[in-house]
Design a protein around this motif. Structure first.
Motif, PDB file in Angstrom:
ATOM      1  N   ALA A 326       2.231  -2.544   0.052  1.00  0.00           N
ATOM      2  CA  ALA A 326       1.899  -3.065   1.393  1.00  0.00           C
ATOM      3  C   ALA A 326       0.397  -3.010   1.634  1.00  0.00           C
ATOM      4  O   ALA A 326      -0.082  -3.264   2.751  1.00  0.00           O
ATOM      5  N   GLY A 327      -0.372  -2.662   0.591  1.00  0.00           N
ATOM      6  CA  GLY A 327      -1.840  -2.653   0.707  1.00  0.00           C
ATOM      7  C   GLY A 327      -2.401  -1.312   1.135  1.00  0.00           C
ATOM      8  O   GLY A 327      -3.592  -1.182   1.432  1.00  0.00           O
ATOM      9  N   GLY A 328      -1.553  -0.293   1.153  1.00  0.00           N
ATOM     10  CA  GLY A 328      -2.022   1.059   1.498  1.00  0.00           C
ATOM     11  C   GLY A 328      -2.343   1.860   0.247  1.00  0.00           C
ATOM     12  O   GLY A 328      -2.330   1.337  -0.866  1.00  0.00           O
ATOM     13  N   LEU A 329      -2.641   3.143   0.444  1.00  0.00           N
ATOM     14  CA  LEU A 329      -2.934   4.034  -0.677  1.00  0.00           C
ATOM     15  C   LEU A 329      -2.077   5.279  -0.539  1.00  0.00           C
ATOM     16  O   LEU A 329      -1.606   5.605   0.573  1.00  0.00           O
ATOM     17  N   SER A 330      -1.873   5.993  -1.663  1.00  0.00           N
ATOM     18  CA  SER A 330      -1.111   7.246  -1.617  1.00  0.00           C
ATOM     19  C   SER A 330      -1.694   8.200  -2.650  1.00  0.00           C
ATOM     20  O   SER A 330      -1.746   7.892  -3.831  1.00  0.00           O
ATOM     21  N   THR A 331      -2.174   9.343  -2.159  1.00  0.00           N
ATOM     22  CA  THR A 331      -2.939  10.250  -3.010  1.00  0.00           C
ATOM     23  C   THR A 331      -2.525  11.688  -2.763  1.00  0.00           C
ATOM     24  O   THR A 331      -1.948  12.023  -1.733  1.00  0.00           O
ATOM     25  N   THR A 332      -2.846  12.536  -3.758  1.00  0.00           N
ATOM     26  CA  THR A 332      -2.700  13.991  -3.558  1.00  0.00           C
ATOM     27  C   THR A 332      -3.988  14.511  -2.903  1.00  0.00           C
ATOM     28  O   THR A 332      -4.077  15.658  -2.536  1.00  0.00           O
ATOM     29  N   GLY A 333      -4.966  13.662  -2.824  1.00  0.00           N
ATOM     30  CA  GLY A 333      -6.339  14.018  -2.402  1.00  0.00           C
ATOM     31  C   GLY A 333      -7.272  13.777  -3.572  1.00  0.00           C
ATOM     32  O   GLY A 333      -8.389  13.297  -3.438  1.00  0.00           O
TER      33      GLY A 333
END
Ligand code: P6P
Length: 371
Positions: A326-333
């Protein structure tokens, strides 16, 4: 993968998947699996909705404690078995390996939904179903402890292709082999997902999925008993002023995460805006709102739980796939969640996902802190 009919709001999920299969014959088995998921989400939505009625048989605890040390609810077991049964009806399952079974359950020959349903409650939230072509991992009712209070809950599903290094075949003789085979097939990074999906049981019932070509959101129309396409090609706003965390833990978070949220609270972050806090405490509801309104949802690591609370395999990875599509991001940091190769099926992962610009601010804060 799609043509214009798949972008037409109002098209039913059944028609959408038929179009996908017609345009992409190699995905026909995947669309069959989604037929089972479609049916399951409708059935679970009804069970959840009726669960609080005095006449309901699904209230309360099952009386067992699962491997995570949590009291399992009757609803957890019912929804878990329902989803397995629906997947089994696709007639594709190879080996269902479970710590509960003496022998691996070879489902190819039986394909009979009445055969012994296995409860995989030693694998809390996780059921590994080895299909002829696909491996499904899922959390049948995430946030189930919220049901009694009428708070949204959801089903989270990840579908991987078979890892060619561990083919399922009839030569599997022992449960250990089956479990090893399943685990090998299951411990794949999110980048290997071919589909990610969730069902949200809330003010409406939603089925949201990605096949790696955008995110499609369907809403259940009870009058026709079908999910209809309500939000084709969902894109998360690039920035927003909402953060969604259990702030009770904030003093224990990693410093970069803590300081970024302090700035968002005070309006001294990158956008200069003062953010609002929204937190349901039910991942599927929080992620759904984040997808539509933008913002940041997460469960960071902290001094007590360095890997946070959410599970990588059947919560973090499938939801990250949807968020990225959806154009977002997902990170642990410090790491992209989808690139993490699981080492244990239930491993937890610190996770922060959402609007691209806000997540980038978090990533930069960790980088600046030398992480
Ligand atoms: P906390 C629900 O129990 C869940 O697994 C997720 O759905 C939710 O995001 C999280 O835990 C909430 O955890 O510690 O804030 O109650």
């Amino acid at each position: 993968v799609f043509d214009e009919v798949c972008e037409t709001t109002g098209v039913t999920f059944t028609r959408f998947m038929a179009e996908v299969a017609m345009l992409n014959p190699e995905l026909s088995e995947l669309t069959t699996l989604f037929g089972a998921i479609d049916t399951s989400c409708k059935a679970i939505a009804d069970i959840v909705k009726r669960s609080q009625l005095p006449s309901s048989e699904t209230l309360g605890l099952e009386g067992e404690v699962n491997v995570q040390g949590e009291d399992q609810k009757k609803l957890d077991v019912i929804t878990n078995d329902l989803l397995k049964r629906a997947l089994r009806f696709t007639g594709k399952l190879g080996v269902l390996a479970s710590e509960e079974e003496d022998e691996p359950v070879d489902l190819v020959s039986s394909g009979n939904a009445d055969d012994k349903l296995t409860s995989t409650w030693d694998n809390k939230d996780l059921v590994v179903e080895d299909t002829g072509k696909y491996v499904c991992v899922f959390d049948p009712l995430d946030g189930s402890s919220n049901v009694d209070a009428g708070i949204p809950t959801g089903t989270i599903i990840g579908i991987y292709e078979h890892d060619e290094n561990c083919e399922v075949d009839e030569s599997i003789e022992t449960e250990d082999e089956a479990m090893a085979n399943c685990l090998a097939n299951t411990l794949q990074p999110g980048t290997k997902l071919v589909a990610g999906a969730y069902c949200l049981y809330s003010s409406s019932t939603f089925l949201v999925l990605t096949l790696g070509n955008g995110v499609y959101m369907f809403t259940l129309d009870d009058t026709i008993g079908e999910f209809v396409l309500s939000h084709p090609n969902v894109k998360i706003p690039e920035s927003s002023k909402i953060y969604s965390f259990n702030e009770a833990n904030i003093e224990k978070w990693d410093a970069p995460m803590k300081e970024t949220v302090y700035k968002w609270r005070q309006g001294t972050g990158r956008s200069g805006e003062r953010y609002s806090s929204r937190y349901i405490g039910s991942m599927v509801g929080d992620v759904h709102r984040t997808l539509l309104y933008g913002g940041v949802f997460g469960y960071p690591g902290d001094t007590k739980n360095p890997n946070g609370k959410l599970r990588l395999l059947y919560e973090g990875a499938p939801m990250s796939f949807i968020m990225e599509q959806a154009g977002g991001l997902s990170t642990t940091g410090t790491k992209r969640v989808m690139e993490i190769v699981p080492e244990q099926v239930h491993q937890r992962v610190p996770i922060v996902m959402g609007s691209k610009n806000d997540i980038q601010e978090v990533i930069d804060a960790y980088a600046a802190a030398g992480n």
